[in-house]
Scaffold this motif. Structure first.
Motif, PDB file in Angstrom:
ATOM      1  N   ARG A   7      -4.980   1.319 -14.428  1.00 29.46           N
ATOM      2  CA  ARG A   7      -5.256   0.585 -13.186  1.00 29.46           C
ATOM      3  C   ARG A   7      -4.063   0.680 -12.248  1.00 29.46           C
ATOM      4  N   ALA A   9      -2.433  -1.859  -9.384  1.00 27.34           N
ATOM      5  CA  ALA A   9      -2.614  -3.293  -9.137  1.00 27.34           C
ATOM      6  C   ALA A   9      -1.753  -3.820  -7.983  1.00 27.34           C
ATOM      7  N   PRO A  10      -2.063  -3.442  -6.762  1.00 32.97           N
ATOM      8  CA  PRO A  10      -1.246  -3.938  -5.649  1.00 32.97           C
ATOM      9  C   PRO A  10      -1.598  -5.391  -5.282  1.00 32.97           C
ATOM     10  N   SER A  11      -0.636  -6.079  -4.692  1.00 31.39           N
ATOM     11  CA  SER A  11      -0.923  -7.403  -4.127  1.00 31.39           C
ATOM     12  C   SER A  11      -1.246  -7.180  -2.657  1.00 31.39           C
ATOM     13  N   ARG A  41      -7.092  -2.869  -9.007  1.00 30.37           N
ATOM     14  CA  ARG A  41      -7.059  -4.315  -9.237  1.00 30.37           C
ATOM     15  C   ARG A  41      -6.269  -4.980  -8.122  1.00 30.37           C
ATOM     16  N   ASP A  43      -4.242  -7.935  -6.888  1.00 33.83           N
ATOM     17  CA  ASP A  43      -3.507  -9.097  -7.406  1.00 33.83           C
ATOM     18  C   ASP A  43      -3.345 -10.115  -6.279  1.00 33.83           C
ATOM     19  N   TYR A 184       1.228 -13.797 -11.401  1.00 35.93           N
ATOM     20  CA  TYR A 184       0.939 -12.445 -11.862  1.00 35.93           C
ATOM     21  C   TYR A 184       1.139 -12.271 -13.378  1.00 35.93           C
ATOM     22  N   SER A 188      -2.109 -10.876 -15.116  1.00 42.53           N
ATOM     23  CA  SER A 188      -2.098  -9.445 -15.394  1.00 42.53           C
ATOM     24  C   SER A 188      -2.382  -9.160 -16.871  1.00 42.53           C
ATOM     25  N   ARG A 202       4.189   1.614 -14.120  1.00 38.84           N
ATOM     26  CA  ARG A 202       4.676   0.812 -12.992  1.00 38.84           C
ATOM     27  C   ARG A 202       6.175   0.988 -12.839  1.00 38.84           C
ATOM     28  N   HIS A 206       9.861  -3.754 -13.324  1.00 38.42           N
ATOM     29  CA  HIS A 206       8.982  -4.605 -14.133  1.00 38.42           C
ATOM     30  C   HIS A 206       9.405  -4.658 -15.602  1.00 38.42           C
TER      31      HIS A 206
HETATM   32  N1  GLU Z   1       0.894  -6.689  -8.510  1.00 40.05           N
HETATM   33  C1  GLU Z   1       1.968  -6.138  -9.280  1.00 40.05           C
HETATM   34  C2  GLU Z   1       2.911  -5.404  -8.342  1.00 40.05           C
HETATM   35  O1  GLU Z   1       2.480  -4.990  -7.277  1.00 40.05           O
HETATM   36  C3  GLU Z   1       1.414  -5.225 -10.337  1.00 40.05           C
HETATM   37  C4  GLU Z   1       2.410  -4.740 -11.321  1.00 40.05           C
HETATM   38  C5  GLU Z   1       1.723  -4.096 -12.518  1.00 40.05           C
HETATM   39  O2  GLU Z   1       1.353  -2.935 -12.387  1.00 40.05           O
HETATM   40  O3  GLU Z   1       1.506  -4.743 -13.497  1.00 40.05           O
HETATM   41  O4  GLU Z   1       4.079  -5.265  -8.622  1.00 40.05           O
END
Ligand code: GLU
Length: 445
Positions: A7, A9-11, A41, A43, A184, A188, A202, A206
């Protein structure tokens, strides 16, 4: 073999920039390589900062780059599920309620730093009795933290190799804020587990999150995905990109005429030892894609390079790849090939093709003639035959003018170019002139 799922997963709290797209691209290419499902996804549990505008823009940017998703998931629609899992963790005594305000937490951190201690939350909330919590609840909204083990969490990272993080140096993460917002960290993990995500790629920022999340996965008896953490992109001054800077947002790059294939080609090679391989179709990168090729050191990205890459990519396009666009600006089928051969090396962006076509069709708006060239141009006009022209019409015209006037080199060619195109530079006249259907005579417009 179990089906693989990845996936991105942007905010939706800002425009996607080149750094986010690197993550999206890695996940997309890895998903395709593995024959996996690819989820977009969103977020968006932060309702104040997330917006439909940014959701729409994210989809548009990904679509433009050729990053297609199999399905969309949206965290704001899953709050009930998150509550259910929080209750489960509460029943296992893995989460606890805390009541410190952010300024109290800040004071604690400063005190620890002064004493040379790591700014790790002191777990005061864990010591509160039920009666104390009841009393606090009358005045404050409690937030919930996850109780970390403090042990060493280790995993084999697909990009960074073996990683070890001792969670004793990390604060117990807040999972739910006082206002009820799920953060998150927990959302997540629940999503990755519920959607069967097998591989997560990612940014290296992270890494600590991953250690924390692995502990949560384990407490939920969920399968821990395979992780890959890529290095971050820095700008020419060595600074990380922030979503809010806008400088390298995909939207602004698109608006400045950069080709999507240029962004993809550049990002695929960035951080590997490989030279850039120009491809217009993202899917041509799938076969050779390998996460292990990417260096773990920060990679520098210069916007200026993109313009050059984009120009090169454009001029490498075959007639089949550009034919649709040429039709849309009105180039007749039988002229497309000659038109493209003439124009391709003279454009920074596709948008410029329409102007070049107008020049072919209608002639220049304002012919430029220097006073000393007036007679010369008059003579040239008398020699320029009607359209259609022969392929060698430019050579014939200039040879004749040379013989009649004795002019040569710049004196011969420059006044003609300025008269016919209104500019001192532009496409090769040998290729352009045969395609010019109308010649604007001085005073005729
Ligand atoms: N929303 C998180 C971000 O943009 C997702 C990070 C992830 O891939 O788990 O950093």
């Amino acid at each position: 073999m179990t089906k693989k799922v990845l996936r991105f997963a942007p905010s939706p709290t800002g425009y996607l920039h080149i750094g986010n797209i690197r993550t999206a691209l890695f996940n997309y290419l890895q998903a395709k390589k593995l024959g996996a499902e690819f989820i977009l996804r969103l977020d968006d549990t932060d309702s104040e900062r997330s917006s439909q505008h940014f959701i729409d823009q994210i989809k548009r940017d990904l679509d433009w780059l050729g990053i297609n998703w199999d399905r969309i998931e949206q965290q704001s629609l899953r709050i009930e599920r998150y509550r259910e899992v929080l209750t489960k963790l509460e029943n296992q005594n893995m989460v606890y309620e805390c009541f410190e305000t952010s300024s109290e937490l800040e004071i604690k951190r400063k005190k620890q730093q002064k004493r040379g201690l790591p700014p790790v939350y002191d777990r005061e909330g864990l010591k509160l009795s039920e009666a104390e919590k009841d009393a606090l609840r009358n005045e404050l909204e409690g937030h919930w933290r996850f109780l970390l083990s403090g042990e060493n969490v280790t995993w084999q990272d697909e990009i960074s190799g073996e990683i070890n993080v001792r969670t004793s140096v990390v604060s117990d993460p807040i999972l739910v804020k006082g206002n009820g917002q799920f953060l998150y960290t927990l959302a997540s993990v629940i999503d990755d587990s519920d959607f069967g995500v097998t591989n997560v790629v990612r940014g290296i920022d992270h890494l600590t999150n991953t250690a924390v999340q692995i502990e949560i996965f384990r407490n939920l008896s969920a399968v821990v995905p395979v992780f890959g953490h890529h290095s971050l992109i820095v700008d020419s001054s060595g600074e990380n990109f922030s979503k809010r800077t806008g400088s390298l947002s995909i939207k602004s790059l698109r608006e400045s005429g950069i080709e999507p294939g240029a962004i993809v080609s550049k990002l695929v090679s960035l951080g590997t030892g490989d030279g850039i391989n120009l491809k217009n179709n993202i899917n041509e990168f799938i076969q050779k894609f390998s996460l292990s090729k990417y260096s773990t050191a920060p990679v520098r990205f210069e916007k200026e390079v993109l313009a050059t890459v984009s120009r090169k990519l454009l001029s490498s396009l075959g007639i089949d790849e550009i034919s649709g666009l040429l039709s849309s600006i009105g180039v007749p089928n039988e002229m497309k090939e000659d038109f493209w051969i003439m124009a391709k090396d003279n454009i920074d962006a596709k948008e410029e093709l329409a102007d070049i076509w107008n020049l072919c069709k209608d002639g220049v708006n304002k012919p430029v003639i220097a006073p000393e060239d007036e007679k010369f141009i008059k003579l040239a006009i008398s020699l320029i035959g009607e359209y259609p022209r022969e392929k060698d019409s430019w050579q014939k015209l200039t040879e004749e003018l040379k013989t009649l006037t004795g002019r040569k080199g710049k004196d011969l060619f420059m006044p003609l170019r300025c008269f016919l195109t209104g500019k001192k530079d532009g496409p090769d006249m040998k290729k352009l002139f045969p395609l010019m259907q109308k010649i604007q005579k001085p005073g005729s417009s």
